[in-house]
Motif scaffolding. Sequence first.
Motif, mmCIF file in Angstrom:
data_model
loop_
_atom_site.group_PDB
_atom_site.id
_atom_site.type_symbol
_atom_site.label_atom_id
_atom_site.label_comp_id
_atom_site.label_asym_id
_atom_site.label_seq_id
_atom_site.Cartn_x
_atom_site.Cartn_y
_atom_site.Cartn_z
ATOM 1 N N THR A 193 0.836 -1.204 0.000
ATOM 2 C CA THR A 193 0.000 0.000 0.000
ATOM 3 C C THR A 193 0.874 1.258 0.000
ATOM 4 O O THR A 193 0.573 2.259 -0.679
ATOM 5 N N ALA A 194 1.961 1.220 0.772
ATOM 6 C CA ALA A 194 2.862 2.364 0.845
ATOM 7 C C ALA A 194 3.507 2.631 -0.509
ATOM 8 O O ALA A 194 3.653 3.794 -0.933
ATOM 9 N N VAL A 199 3.678 6.274 -5.284
ATOM 10 C CA VAL A 199 3.560 6.541 -6.723
ATOM 11 C C VAL A 199 2.436 7.538 -6.991
ATOM 12 O O VAL A 199 2.572 8.481 -7.787
ATOM 13 N N SER A 200 1.299 7.342 -6.277
ATOM 14 C CA SER A 200 0.147 8.214 -6.480
ATOM 15 C C SER A 200 0.444 9.631 -6.024
ATOM 16 O O SER A 200 0.058 10.609 -6.679
ATOM 17 N N VAL A 201 1.155 9.791 -4.917
ATOM 18 C CA VAL A 201 1.505 11.124 -4.416
ATOM 19 C C VAL A 201 2.481 11.801 -5.374
ATOM 20 O O VAL A 201 2.357 13.007 -5.673
ATOM 21 N N ALA A 202 3.443 11.042 -5.894
ATOM 22 C CA ALA A 202 4.424 11.610 -6.826
ATOM 23 C C ALA A 202 3.761 12.070 -8.115
ATOM 24 O O ALA A 202 4.184 13.047 -8.736
ATOM 25 N N LEU A 213 0.432 9.425 6.197
ATOM 26 C CA LEU A 213 -0.398 8.467 6.924
ATOM 27 C C LEU A 213 0.091 7.033 6.728
ATOM 28 O O LEU A 213 0.233 6.274 7.689
ATOM 29 N N ILE A 214 0.355 6.661 5.489
ATOM 30 C CA ILE A 214 0.770 5.278 5.246
ATOM 31 C C ILE A 214 2.172 5.022 5.779
ATOM 32 O O ILE A 214 2.484 3.924 6.246
ATOM 33 N N GLN A 405 -10.277 -2.623 0.555
ATOM 34 C CA GLN A 405 -9.037 -2.560 -0.219
ATOM 35 C C GLN A 405 -9.340 -2.494 -1.721
ATOM 36 O O GLN A 405 -8.685 -1.739 -2.467
ATOM 37 N N GLN A 406 -10.333 -3.267 -2.164
ATOM 38 C CA GLN A 406 -10.724 -3.209 -3.575
ATOM 39 C C GLN A 406 -11.292 -1.833 -3.933
ATOM 40 O O GLN A 406 -11.008 -1.282 -5.011
ATOM 41 N N GLN A 407 -12.079 -1.257 -3.013
ATOM 42 C CA GLN A 407 -12.634 0.076 -3.259
ATOM 43 C C GLN A 407 -11.527 1.139 -3.309
ATOM 44 O O GLN A 407 -11.580 2.065 -4.126
ATOM 45 N N TRP A 408 -10.542 0.991 -2.441
ATOM 46 C CA TRP A 408 -9.428 1.948 -2.439
ATOM 47 C C TRP A 408 -8.645 1.866 -3.742
ATOM 48 O O TRP A 408 -8.255 2.889 -4.319
#
Length: 467
Positions: A193-194, A199-202, A213-214, A405-408
């Motif tokens: 998840t981290a 990647v998403s934050v970058a 948070l993670i 987790q699937q929704q995230w």
Amino acid sequence: MSFRLSLLPLLLGLALTGCATVGPDYQAPAVRMDAQWQAALPHGGSTGALLDWWQSFNDPTLSSLLKAAEADSPTLDQALAAIASARASDSQASLSGLPTLSASGSDSRSGSQGGNVGRSSSAALDASWEIDLFGGVRRSQQASSAALAASEADWHDARVSLAAEVASEYVSYRACQLQLAHDQDSYRSQQQTASATAVSVAAGFSAPADGALIDASLASAHSTLLAQQAECEVSIKSLVALTGLSEPLLRDKLAATAAAIPQPASLQLDTLPVQLLSQRPDLVSAERSLAAASAKIGVAEAERYPRLSLTGSLSSTTTRGSGNSQGWSFGPTLSLPIFDGGSSKAAVLTARANYQSALASYKSAVRSAVEETEQALVRLDSATQRESSVAASAANYRRYFMATQQQWQAGSASLLTLEEARRNALSAEQSLITVQRDRVLYGISLYKALGGGWQLGNATAAKGEAA
């Protein structure tokens, strides 16, 4: 003195017709107990033997550890030494009422400068027998016999306690392994998840706060993992100390069996608390110690009364130039205590006080035995009832986490919601492992509270094993 001589025929007549025994005749005290358990009995309280209960775990590693612990235990060695000492004292007491016989001899030469050398030889045989007029010897024998039975019961109690301690530590280690596996899975999941969050934050798709948070959750999971690893290592150290096995050998034995909490068969027990008196060796030990204390009152009382001994001797002396002379003697010897400053009376008072102390200890031991059993029953019943509810909670929290987790991953749930679902799932799984562990531990506690199936008749076996 004439007073003593006048008593001599009376005491001789008493010795020939039968001896008195001073001091109280021991009777086991009646202890008030309820007619039945106040706590709920698991599995209906069906009656059955508790002997060989450990075999119901069907766990070869546990059986191996139990055998190793019993084969090399300082606690059991100490208990065996106590039996040997008590047995020697018992043998000594049983022989104290028998006659004693001793022999002596000498051969000497004497002379002076320029004179003849003389030679003198002598031999003597002495016998004595103290008649147990007032039962002091018999009371001493009763006390030593009761002390021996108490030491044998202590040995059985040590065995039961050792086995329960080894099994409890083993069960705790297996539960620790399961918990460690869950923590490792959770840590790996949070690492994934981290990575995805970084990647998403970058890329600008997630806020920097999500990254913080993670990262915090990952650090917390790593700390939990390290703490759990340490707990498992501590359990191994404890097992090494309990079993006497080398740590490499112990680790090999533990690795030979899959990490799972062993599940014993249903614990069976008698429905009446009075059975504790025959099943718990510590209660047998306390009761026999009480009997020994009672007998010692008679020993102290007998010291205040006259003592009568029959003594006899044969002697032969040969002297060069003087020939041979022989002699013999036989007769009673009476010893009558007149004044000792009150020490004999104080000894009786001390013996009676020691008896009252032993009686209080026995009653306290009985109450503690009932308390331990009732508490173990309550805890075992609670854990048994809670297990199904906790299992359902863990399964549903796990399903909720997987769905979240699937929704995230699809972008329809926040990272905060995911981490909250993860924490709930992990907590529920920890609770399930804990309640499963506790159910087995409380069963072991109940087994120990009932004395491990030991019966008074097993003392005969203990004598052979401890010889």
